[in-house]
Every structure is written in structure tokens, then in C-alpha cells.
Design a protein around this motif. Structure first.
Motif, PDB file in Angstrom:
ATOM      1  N   ASP A 123      65.648  44.633  80.243  1.00 11.62           N
ATOM      2  CA  ASP A 123      65.890  43.883  81.477  1.00 11.62           C
ATOM      3  C   ASP A 123      64.604  43.732  82.283  1.00 11.62           C
ATOM      4  O   ASP A 123      64.299  42.648  82.807  1.00 11.62           O
ATOM      5  CB  ASP A 123      66.943  44.589  82.338  1.00 11.62           C
ATOM      6  CG  ASP A 123      68.354  44.470  81.777  1.00 11.62           C
ATOM      7  OD1 ASP A 123      68.568  43.655  80.865  1.00 11.62           O
ATOM      8  OD2 ASP A 123      69.237  45.207  82.252  1.00 11.62           O
ATOM      9  N   SER A 124      63.840  44.807  82.393  1.00 11.66           N
ATOM     10  CA  SER A 124      62.594  44.756  83.164  1.00 11.66           C
ATOM     11  C   SER A 124      61.588  43.799  82.518  1.00 11.66           C
ATOM     12  O   SER A 124      60.888  43.055  83.216  1.00 11.66           O
ATOM     13  CB  SER A 124      61.989  46.161  83.274  1.00 11.66           C
ATOM     14  OG  SER A 124      62.847  47.029  84.001  1.00 11.66           O
ATOM     15  N   ILE A 125      61.534  43.815  81.188  1.00 17.50           N
ATOM     16  CA  ILE A 125      60.632  42.900  80.482  1.00 17.50           C
ATOM     17  C   ILE A 125      61.054  41.457  80.727  1.00 17.50           C
ATOM     18  O   ILE A 125      60.220  40.573  80.978  1.00 17.50           O
ATOM     19  CB  ILE A 125      60.619  43.222  78.976  1.00 17.50           C
ATOM     20  CG1 ILE A 125      59.987  44.588  78.735  1.00 17.50           C
ATOM     21  CG2 ILE A 125      59.865  42.139  78.197  1.00 17.50           C
ATOM     22  CD1 ILE A 125      60.112  45.088  77.306  1.00 17.50           C
ATOM     23  N   ILE A 126      62.349  41.201  80.688  1.00 17.46           N
ATOM     24  CA  ILE A 126      62.861  39.845  80.925  1.00 17.46           C
ATOM     25  C   ILE A 126      62.457  39.348  82.305  1.00 17.46           C
ATOM     26  O   ILE A 126      61.994  38.215  82.474  1.00 17.46           O
ATOM     27  CB  ILE A 126      64.400  39.810  80.784  1.00 17.46           C
ATOM     28  CG1 ILE A 126      64.814  40.120  79.347  1.00 17.46           C
ATOM     29  CG2 ILE A 126      64.943  38.441  81.202  1.00 17.46           C
ATOM     30  CD1 ILE A 126      66.299  40.390  79.198  1.00 17.46           C
ATOM     31  N   ILE A 127      62.646  40.194  83.316  1.00 17.76           N
ATOM     32  CA  ILE A 127      62.318  39.803  84.688  1.00 17.76           C
ATOM     33  C   ILE A 127      60.840  39.444  84.794  1.00 17.76           C
ATOM     34  O   ILE A 127      60.461  38.470  85.464  1.00 17.76           O
ATOM     35  CB  ILE A 127      62.689  40.926  85.670  1.00 17.76           C
ATOM     36  CG1 ILE A 127      64.219  41.067  85.745  1.00 17.76           C
ATOM     37  CG2 ILE A 127      62.128  40.652  87.059  1.00 17.76           C
ATOM     38  CD1 ILE A 127      64.697  42.285  86.506  1.00 17.76           C
ATOM     39  N   GLY A 128      59.993  40.200  84.114  1.00 21.18           N
ATOM     40  CA  GLY A 128      58.570  39.887  84.123  1.00 21.18           C
ATOM     41  C   GLY A 128      58.279  38.525  83.508  1.00 21.18           C
ATOM     42  O   GLY A 128      57.489  37.746  84.042  1.00 21.18           O
ATOM     43  N   TYR A 129      58.921  38.231  82.381  1.00 19.26           N
ATOM     44  CA  TYR A 129      58.709  36.932  81.743  1.00 19.26           C
ATOM     45  C   TYR A 129      59.256  35.798  82.607  1.00 19.26           C
ATOM     46  O   TYR A 129      58.642  34.730  82.702  1.00 19.26           O
ATOM     47  CB  TYR A 129      59.371  36.913  80.369  1.00 19.26           C
ATOM     48  CG  TYR A 129      58.529  37.507  79.266  1.00 19.26           C
ATOM     49  CD1 TYR A 129      57.302  36.958  78.926  1.00 19.26           C
ATOM     50  CD2 TYR A 129      58.955  38.631  78.568  1.00 19.26           C
ATOM     51  CE1 TYR A 129      56.513  37.501  77.922  1.00 19.26           C
ATOM     52  CE2 TYR A 129      58.177  39.184  77.557  1.00 19.26           C
ATOM     53  CZ  TYR A 129      56.957  38.619  77.243  1.00 19.26           C
ATOM     54  OH  TYR A 129      56.184  39.161  76.247  1.00 19.26           O
ATOM     55  N   LEU A 130      60.405  36.007  83.229  1.00 18.03           N
ATOM     56  CA  LEU A 130      60.977  34.957  84.075  1.00 18.03           C
ATOM     57  C   LEU A 130      60.071  34.669  85.266  1.00 18.03           C
ATOM     58  O   LEU A 130      59.943  33.516  85.695  1.00 18.03           O
ATOM     59  CB  LEU A 130      62.376  35.360  84.552  1.00 18.03           C
ATOM     60  CG  LEU A 130      63.485  35.329  83.498  1.00 18.03           C
ATOM     61  CD1 LEU A 130      64.797  35.838  84.083  1.00 18.03           C
ATOM     62  CD2 LEU A 130      63.675  33.919  82.945  1.00 18.03           C
ATOM     63  N   ALA A 131      59.443  35.715  85.817  1.00 13.64           N
ATOM     64  CA  ALA A 131      58.520  35.504  86.932  1.00 13.64           C
ATOM     65  C   ALA A 131      57.321  34.668  86.492  1.00 13.64           C
ATOM     66  O   ALA A 131      56.810  33.839  87.257  1.00 13.64           O
ATOM     67  CB  ALA A 131      58.055  36.850  87.488  1.00 13.64           C
ATOM     68  N   ARG A 132      56.866  34.861  85.266  1.00 12.14           N
ATOM     69  CA  ARG A 132      55.753  34.057  84.739  1.00 12.14           C
ATOM     70  C   ARG A 132      56.212  32.640  84.406  1.00 12.14           C
ATOM     71  O   ARG A 132      55.465  31.676  84.580  1.00 12.14           O
ATOM     72  CB  ARG A 132      55.189  34.719  83.480  1.00 12.14           C
ATOM     73  CG  ARG A 132      54.462  36.021  83.731  1.00 12.14           C
ATOM     74  CD  ARG A 132      54.159  36.735  82.430  1.00 12.14           C
ATOM     75  NE  ARG A 132      53.383  35.885  81.509  1.00 12.14           N
ATOM     76  CZ  ARG A 132      53.189  36.181  80.226  1.00 12.14           C
ATOM     77  NH1 ARG A 132      53.730  37.283  79.717  1.00 12.14           N
ATOM     78  NH2 ARG A 132      52.473  35.380  79.463  1.00 12.14           N
ATOM     79  N   LEU A 133      57.449  32.534  83.920  1.00 15.86           N
ATOM     80  CA  LEU A 133      57.952  31.244  83.479  1.00 15.86           C
ATOM     81  C   LEU A 133      58.185  30.299  84.651  1.00 15.86           C
ATOM     82  O   LEU A 133      57.938  29.095  84.550  1.00 15.86           O
ATOM     83  CB  LEU A 133      59.254  31.444  82.690  1.00 15.86           C
ATOM     84  CG  LEU A 133      59.861  30.234  81.990  1.00 15.86           C
ATOM     85  CD1 LEU A 133      58.912  29.681  80.944  1.00 15.86           C
ATOM     86  CD2 LEU A 133      61.197  30.614  81.346  1.00 15.86           C
TER      87      LEU A 133
END
Length: 351
Positions: free
Chosen positions: A235-245
């Protein structure tokens, strides 16, 4: 190949790809499943990808994206060369959880199918930006709705809805099925039988949104592959990618910074604003425009992390206290009771 030319991409295709750049995107590794479906149909996938102008060596990095209009062209070519109006359902057989990167691992590690659906609701944007996913409960039923934000190919809808149901069976039990299925796409001229065979449920077509309806009792059953530690880390990794996306999504950006700063015990609005290169006043204004504020996001993030950590039996409450940025366990306990009505110990026993 029904008239398809295998030349290198023309200037016209290159122009189309440039125009596609402003369109909603999907994770590029999705095309790995399409390639496998082509090969299983006896078609040289490299040749088809070359015609459409898509590289065959797309990595599994979620930041490698393809415009949905490009995927629509790819599907159009696939249906033509295979002469299979149900090609999207074939792709569903080859679409696997690792193709969705961290989202796939989070889904696989979910404690229940309800958790699985909630993750789709929160994080579907990592897989694709074509739809808004929502989860509602009505009279003992759970409705997983895909509200499409752009027009897309029927094959795209077929592939992902089929993937969701097939994956749920893999995680829960083979005989699991939805109560009913609604699809936005029109019914193929050849009929609905392949859909009914896959979903094992009534299927209707040409609906406003796509909808999967489940029995709530099924979605609350514990899954044997549950791994709270892996789910929380993913979940934490996903949030990081979404912030970049989507750098314009201030809520995702703030949430990412809160997760980053909580363990060091210095998670303030001023520090988060500075990390996002804006003033605290500007940050608060942007959040208010989205109907929230920093303290609400801080509480929501802490609550979600706390529930996730408490499901990890090996983590002591004292460790969780400091991971969430609280100075002592009594402060954490008071906050957790305010969020859930339970003490951390009672919540862990019930979980």
C-alpha cells in the motif's frame, strides 16, 4: 492477417502516439497478458505490436504507461487477426497479479475479498486511469462499480472484469461467483454465452457503468493467503507511485509525506508543506478545495496504518505507537479509541 501490414510504424502512427500522450493511461505491463493471449491464439504477437507501434519489451515499472487509445488500437488489431469477438475474455486468463506491480501484491495479500475490493477502490488508478471505482453495500450485497471516465474498448472491460472474478476465485475458492454482472459494452453479435460461462452469473450489457455484485458474507470470509505485513508495505509503495503519477493530486501527495514523516515523530503541516514546495497556507487552501484538511488526513492515515499494523501479530503495540508518531502508548490508545471505539488490544483480538 486480414489485411494488417507489418511495416514499421508510419508517420501517421507516430503522430497518433503523440496525440495519445494527453490521454488517460494504463500500466504498460498489461500488454504482456495481451501478447500471451495472441501467442495462445497462434498469432505472432511481436508482429501485431510492431504494426500498432508498441514496443514488446515494456518493463513492469508502473511508471511505464500506455495511453488507453493506444490499447484500443491494439485490441482492434487483435480481434481482427484472431477473428475472436471475445478476445478480451481470453486476455483475462493471462492477466496476473504481478502485472499490476505493487497493486497486485497488495491485492494478493488482502485479508478478505472486502479488503481486496477496497484496495481496488483506493488504488485502481495505478492500473488504469479510465475509471473511478466505488464500493457500496446494499441489503447484504456489495456493489463494485466502475464508472468510466472515457470511452474504451469492450475488450478492455472484458479483460479486467474477468481478471477480477478469476483472481477472487484464486484467492478465496474456485466455486465463488458474483451474484450478477453489468457491463458497459454492447453484447457481441455472437451472444452472451462466454460471459455467462466465465462469471457463472446473469450478465447484462449496454449499462451506464460496469458493476460486479457480490454476497457480502462471501467477501468477509478470511483468505488463506492473507499477509498484513506485505499488504501494508505494498500500500505504501502504491501511494508513492500514485503521487509521482499525478503530481496535481494534493491528497495523495500529502498522504505520502505523512507516511514518510510519521516514524521520525516530526509530522507537521509546516514540514509537509515545505516538502511539497509550498507554503502551509497554500497547502491548506488546496486541501480545503478537495473538502479536507491536514489534520483530517493525518488522522485518517494514522487510523489506516494503525489497523494494518495491529493485524500484524508480531508487531508490539509500543513499536506501533512510535511508528505512528505518538510519544507514548496512552496517547495512541486514546486516539485509537476515538477512531474505532476499541482499544488497540481489543481490536487486535477481534482481528
Amino acid at each position: 492477417m486480414s489485411g494488417l501490414k507489418a511495416d514499421t510504424p508510419t508517420d501517421g502512427v507516430e503522430q497518433s502516439l503523440r496525440e495519445d500522450a494527453q490521454q488517460p493511461t494504463a500500466i504498460g505491463s498489461y500488454t504482456l497478458a495481451i501478447a500471451k493471449a495472441l501467442e495462445a491464439s497462434g498469432v505472432d504477437s511481436a508482429r501485431i505490436f510492431q504494426v500498432v507501434g508498441i514496443p514488446m519489451d515494456l518493463s513492469n515499472d508502473p511508471m511505464v504507461r500506455l495511453p488507453t487509445t493506444t490499447l484500443t488500437r491494439l485490441y482492434r488489431a487483435c480481434v481482427e487477426v484472431t477473428n475472436n469477438p471475445y478476445f478480451g475474455l481470453t486476455v483475462a486468463k493471462f492477466l496476473q497479479l504481478p502485472h499490476l506491480h505493487a497493486l497486485g501484491y497488495a491485492l494478493a495479500a488482502s485479508g478478505t475479498l472486502m479488503d481486496f475490493c477496497r484496495r481496488l477502490e483506493r488504488y485502481f488508478r495505478l492500473a488504469s486511469q479510465v475509471a473511478k471505482v466505488s464500493l457500496t453495500e446494499v441489503d447484504g450485497k456489495v456493489l463494485l462499480r466502475f464508472e468510466y471516465l472515457v470511452e474504451l474498448s469492450g475488450e478492455t472491460e472484458d479483460a479486467f472484469s474477468g481478471f477480477v472474478v478469476r483472481t477472487m476465485r484464486l484467492l478465496y475458492k474456485p466455486e465463488f461467483s458474483p451474484l450478477r454482472v453489468e457491463l458497459h459494452r454492447p453484447m457481441p453479435r455472437e451472444g452472451a454465452e462466454p460471459y455467462e460461462a466465465l462469471f457463472r452469473a446473469p450478465v447484462s450489457f449496454s449499462q451506464v457503468d460496469a458493476l460486479l455484485v457480490f454476497d457480502k458474507a462471501d467477501l468477509l470470509q478470511p483468505l488463506s493467503g492473507s499477509c498484513p505485513e506485505l499488504a501494508q508495505a505494498s500500500d505504501s509503495i502504491i501511494i508513492g507511485y500514485l503521487a509521482r503519477l499525478d503530481k496535481s493530486d494534493v491528497i495523495t501527495g500529502v498522504t505520502q509525506k505523512i507516511i514518510e514523516f510519521l516514524p521520525v515523530g516530526d509530522c507537521t503541516r509546516d514540514k509537509v508543506a515545505s516538502a511539497m514546495c509550498m507554503s502551509p497556507t497554500t497547502l491548506q487552501l488546496k486541501l480545503s478545495q478537495r473538502g479536507t484538511n491536514f489534520q483530517q488526513l493525518l488522522d485518517d492515515t494514522r487510523k489506516e496504518l494503525a489497523c494494518s499494523y495491529l493485524r500484524q501479530a508480531a508487531r508490539p503495540v509500543t513499536e506501533i505507537t512510535f511508528l505512528l508518531g505518538f510519544s507514548d502508548t496512552s496517547n495512541f490508545t486514546r486516539a485509537f479509541k476515538r477512531w474505532t471505539g476499541l482499544s488497540p488490544t481489543d481490536f487486535r483480538q477481534q482481528a
